[in-house]
Design an enzyme around this catalytic site. Structure first.
Site, PDB file in Angstrom:
ATOM      1  N   ASP A  86      28.997  -2.880  14.007  1.00 61.35           N
ATOM      2  CA  ASP A  86      27.674  -2.402  13.428  1.00 61.35           C
ATOM      3  C   ASP A  86      27.196  -1.531  14.672  1.00 61.35           C
ATOM      4  O   ASP A  86      27.521  -1.726  15.752  1.00 61.35           O
ATOM      5  CB  ASP A  86      26.739  -3.175  12.886  1.00 61.35           C
ATOM      6  N   LYS A  87      26.276  -0.846  14.367  1.00 62.02           N
ATOM      7  CA  LYS A  87      25.573   0.110  15.329  1.00 62.02           C
ATOM      8  C   LYS A  87      23.938  -0.162  15.196  1.00 62.02           C
ATOM      9  O   LYS A  87      23.661  -0.105  14.060  1.00 62.02           O
ATOM     10  CB  LYS A  87      25.970   1.487  15.496  1.00 62.02           C
ATOM     11  N   HIS A  88      23.046  -0.130  16.040  1.00 61.53           N
ATOM     12  CA  HIS A  88      21.596  -0.219  15.622  1.00 61.53           C
ATOM     13  C   HIS A  88      21.092   0.928  16.916  1.00 61.53           C
ATOM     14  O   HIS A  88      21.557   0.496  18.006  1.00 61.53           O
ATOM     15  CB  HIS A  88      21.110  -1.682  16.196  1.00 61.53           C
ATOM     16  N   SER A  89      20.126   1.411  16.409  1.00 60.53           N
ATOM     17  CA  SER A  89      19.434   2.271  17.144  1.00 60.53           C
ATOM     18  C   SER A  89      18.110   1.684  17.509  1.00 60.53           C
ATOM     19  O   SER A  89      17.521   1.362  16.505  1.00 60.53           O
ATOM     20  CB  SER A  89      19.147   3.654  16.743  1.00 60.53           C
ATOM     21  N   THR A 126      16.172   4.573   8.734  1.00 60.60           N
ATOM     22  CA  THR A 126      17.359   4.693   7.726  1.00 60.60           C
ATOM     23  C   THR A 126      17.290   4.298   6.456  1.00 60.60           C
ATOM     24  O   THR A 126      17.597   5.221   5.604  1.00 60.60           O
ATOM     25  CB  THR A 126      18.605   3.880   8.515  1.00 60.60           C
ATOM     26  N   ARG A 174       4.343  -6.005  13.180  1.00 54.97           N
ATOM     27  CA  ARG A 174       4.486  -5.293  14.549  1.00 54.97           C
ATOM     28  C   ARG A 174       4.176  -3.772  14.330  1.00 54.97           C
ATOM     29  O   ARG A 174       3.483  -3.304  15.262  1.00 54.97           O
ATOM     30  CB  ARG A 174       5.862  -5.656  14.854  1.00 54.97           C
ATOM     31  N   SER A 189      14.180  -8.895  16.924  1.00 57.84           N
ATOM     32  CA  SER A 189      14.227  -8.417  15.557  1.00 57.84           C
ATOM     33  C   SER A 189      15.514  -7.622  15.089  1.00 57.84           C
ATOM     34  O   SER A 189      16.300  -7.916  14.329  1.00 57.84           O
ATOM     35  CB  SER A 189      13.137  -7.225  15.545  1.00 57.84           C
ATOM     36  N   LYS A 193      18.860  -9.736  12.493  1.00 60.90           N
ATOM     37  CA  LYS A 193      19.698  -8.918  11.419  1.00 60.90           C
ATOM     38  C   LYS A 193      21.063  -8.858  11.579  1.00 60.90           C
ATOM     39  O   LYS A 193      21.824  -9.254  10.850  1.00 60.90           O
ATOM     40  CB  LYS A 193      18.932  -7.491  11.224  1.00 60.90           C
ATOM     41  N   LYS A 194      21.449  -8.391  12.819  1.00 61.80           N
ATOM     42  CA  LYS A 194      22.809  -8.045  13.220  1.00 61.80           C
ATOM     43  C   LYS A 194      23.684  -9.389  13.250  1.00 61.80           C
ATOM     44  O   LYS A 194      24.574  -9.379  12.601  1.00 61.80           O
ATOM     45  CB  LYS A 194      22.903  -7.349  14.476  1.00 61.80           C
TER      46      LYS A 194
END
Length: 443
Positions: A86-89, A126, A174, A189, A193-194
Site C-alpha cells: 500500500d501507499k499512504h500520503s 481520497t 484531531r 494514525s 490503519k496500514k
C-alpha cells in the site's frame, strides 16, 4: 486499579512518560466511548506540545491497530510472501494520486488493500473523492474487501468499524482541534490503519511545503524517518518519499473534479500533468519493487508505464468502482454520473510567470466552498472546486484564465476567487523548477 483518563492526560500535559498499559486503556476508551471527546482532544493537545517517546509512539500505534481486526491474508488463500502493498500520503492539495496509483500497481502484479481517510484540515481526502461516484461503497465487509483485492487487484475503502476503530474517532477529533501536525499522532494514525490491513510492504508519500502539514523539509524528514522506523520495527518493510507540496498537485482541487482528472490521466497519460505523472510513477516503482511484484525499481517503472499505455490500469479502475457498487459503465459515462456545481467562473491573475503559491490557502478555499469540513460530522459538497489550475512556471497573459472555479452561488465563487488571487504569486521571470520527489528514505 481503575483507569483515570484525566490522570494520564495530566502526566502528558506535564511532560511525563505515559505507560503502555495506560495508553492501551486510553485507546480502549476511545473505542468504547468511555473516554470523552474532550479528553481525546486534551490528550492530543498535550502530545502536540510535549511529544511522545519512541516507546510511547509504538504503544499508541499498536494499541490503535489492535482496537479492531487485523487482516490475515492466509485466511483468503494468499501466500505470506504475496506482494500485498500500500501507499499512504500525509495529505496535500489536489492529491488524487491514490486513485490512479492503486490500479496501476494492481495492473503490474501488486495487491493493494488501501484503507484511506477523509479530508483533514486543508487537504482533500481520497474517500471523499470516491464518494463523488454514485453508489460507491467505501465500507464493505472485510471479507468483501479481501475478495475485491484478490479478484480485481486493488480496493480503496474507508475505516470500517472493524479496522482500527480507535483511529477513526481520533482522526475526526484531531481534524477540528488543531492537533494534526503532531509527529507521534500522525505516525500512529497512519500505521494503525496500514498495519491492520496485513501489509507486506508500505510506501509513504511524506509531503512538505505550503500545502503540507509539515511546512519544511526538515520537519517532513523527522516524520518520514519516524514512520519508516516504527513500521520496519513492526515487520513491514517501508520506504518514504519526501515530495514537494508547494503548489496544487495536478490541475484540479476538489472531489468530483479530481475524479475527472484521474480518468483523463488514465485514459490519456500523454496529456497528464507532468508533476502528477512523475510522483505517480515514482511511487508505483517503489511499491512494486519493495513488495517483490517486480524485480527492481527500473523494471517496476517500465511496467507501470506499460500498464498506463495499454489501458490495463484504466480497466482495473473501472472494475474496482463497479465491484464497490459504482456504475458498471462509469468509465464510459463519467460525465453523466459526476455532478459539478452550477456556477462556473474563469479566474484571471494578471500577466507574468506563476512563481509561487500558498497551497494551504488554496486548500482552505476549497473547504470554504463546501468541499471540505469544519466539523467531523459535516457533509462535503463533492461538486465544488477548481479545474485547469495553473502550475508554477506557467506563463500567463492578463486576460488568460489561470483556473476555473465551480461554486454553488455567485457569492461563494467570488470569495474563492479572492482567496486564490491572494494565494498565487506572479513574477516577470520564470522560476527555477524542482523535481517533485526531493528525497527517498529507506528502512
Amino acid at each position: 486499579m481503575t483507569f483515570l483518563p484525566q490522570e494520564m492526560i495530566r502526566t502528558k500535559r506535564d511532560g511525563g512518560t505515559v505507560s503502555s498499559a495506560d495508553i492501551q486503556a486510553f485507546v480502549r476508551g476511545i473505542t468504547d466511548m468511555s473516554v470523552t471527546d474532550g479528553q481525546v482532544a486534551a490528550f492530543a493537545m498535550a502530545v502536540f506540545f510535549n511529544g511522545m517517546s519512541p516507546e510511547e509512539g509504538a504503544a499508541l500505534t499498536l494499541a490503535m491497530r489492535d482496537s479492531g481486526d487485523v487482516i490475515d491474508w492466509s485466511k483468503y488463500g494468499l501466500d505470506k510472501e504475496a506482494p500485498i502493498v500500500d501507499k499512504h500520503s500525509t495529505g496535500g492539495v489536489g492529491d488524487k494520486v491514490s486513485l490512479m496509483l492503486a490500479p496501476i500497481v494492481a495492473a503490474c502484479g501488486g495487491l493493494v488493500p488501501m484503507i484511506s481517510g477523509r479530508g483533514l484540515g486543508h487537504t482533500g481526502g481520497t474517500l471523499d473523492k470516491f464518494e463523488a461516484i454514485p453508489g460507491y461503497d467505501p465500507y464493505p465487509s472485510i471479507d468483501r474487501f479481501a475478495e475485491i483485492v484478490k479478484t480485481v487487484g486493488c480496493s480503496i475503502i474507508g475505516q470500517t468499524g472493524d479496522l482500527a476503530p480507535a483511529d477513526r474517532r481520533f482522526y475526526g477529533i484531531r481534524d477540528v482541534t488543531a492537533t494534526v501536525e503532531s509527529v507521534p499522532l500522525i505516525t500512529a494514525s497512519i500505521l494503525s490503519k496500514k498495519l491492520a490491513a496485513g501489509l507486506n510492504a508500505l510506501v509513504m508519500d511524506v509531503k512538505f511545503g505550503t500545502g503540507a502539514f509539515m511546512d519544511s523539509a526538515d520537519k517532513a524528514r523527522v516524520l518520514a524517518e519516524n514512520i519508516v522506523r516504527v513500521a520496519t520495527a513492526a515487520g513491514v518493510p517501508t520506504t518514504a518519499l519526501m515530495t514537494d507540496m508547494n503548489q496544487v498537485l495536478g490541475r484540479t482541487a476538489g472531489n468530483a473534479v479530481e475524479v475527472m482528472e484521474t480518468l483523463a490521466f488514465l485514459k490519456d497519460p500523454a496529456g497528464a500533468d507532468k508533476r502528477l505523472m512523475d510522483i505517480t510513477l515514482d511511487l508505483a516503482a517503489h511499491m512494486l519493487s519493495l513488495s517483490g511484484a517486480q524485480a527492481d525499481a527500473s523494471a517496476a517503472r517500465k511496467a507501470a508505464e506499460e500498464a498506463l499505455a495499454s489501458g490495463k490500469a484504466t480497466e482495473i479502475f473501472g472494475r474496482m468502482v463497479s465491484a464497490q457498487g459504482g456504475p458498471a459503465d462509469f468509465l464510459e459515462k463519467a460525465d453523466s454520473y459526476l455532478t459539478l456545481a452550477p456556477v462556473v467562473k474563469p479566474v484571471t491573475l494578471g500577466e507574468g510567470y506563476v512563481s509561487a503559491m500558498d497551497a494551504r490557502a488554496i486548500g482552505m478555499a476549497v473547504v470554504a466552498l463546501g468541499g471540505g469540513r469544519t466539523d467531523p460530522s459535516q457533509k462535503v459538497d463533492h461538486s465544488v472546486g477548481f479545474t485547469e489550475f495553473c502550475q508554477v512556471g506557467d506563463k500567463l497573459t492578463a486576460d488568460q484564465p489561470a483556473l476555473m472555479v465551480y461554486a454553488q452561488d455567485e457569492a461563494a465563487a467570488d470569495a474563492a476567487i479572492e482567496r486564490v488571487r491572494a494565494a498565487v504569486t506572479l513574477s516577470d521571470t520564470a522560476p527555477a523548477l524542482k523535481p517533485i520527489t526531493a528525497e527517498i528514505i529507506e528502512g
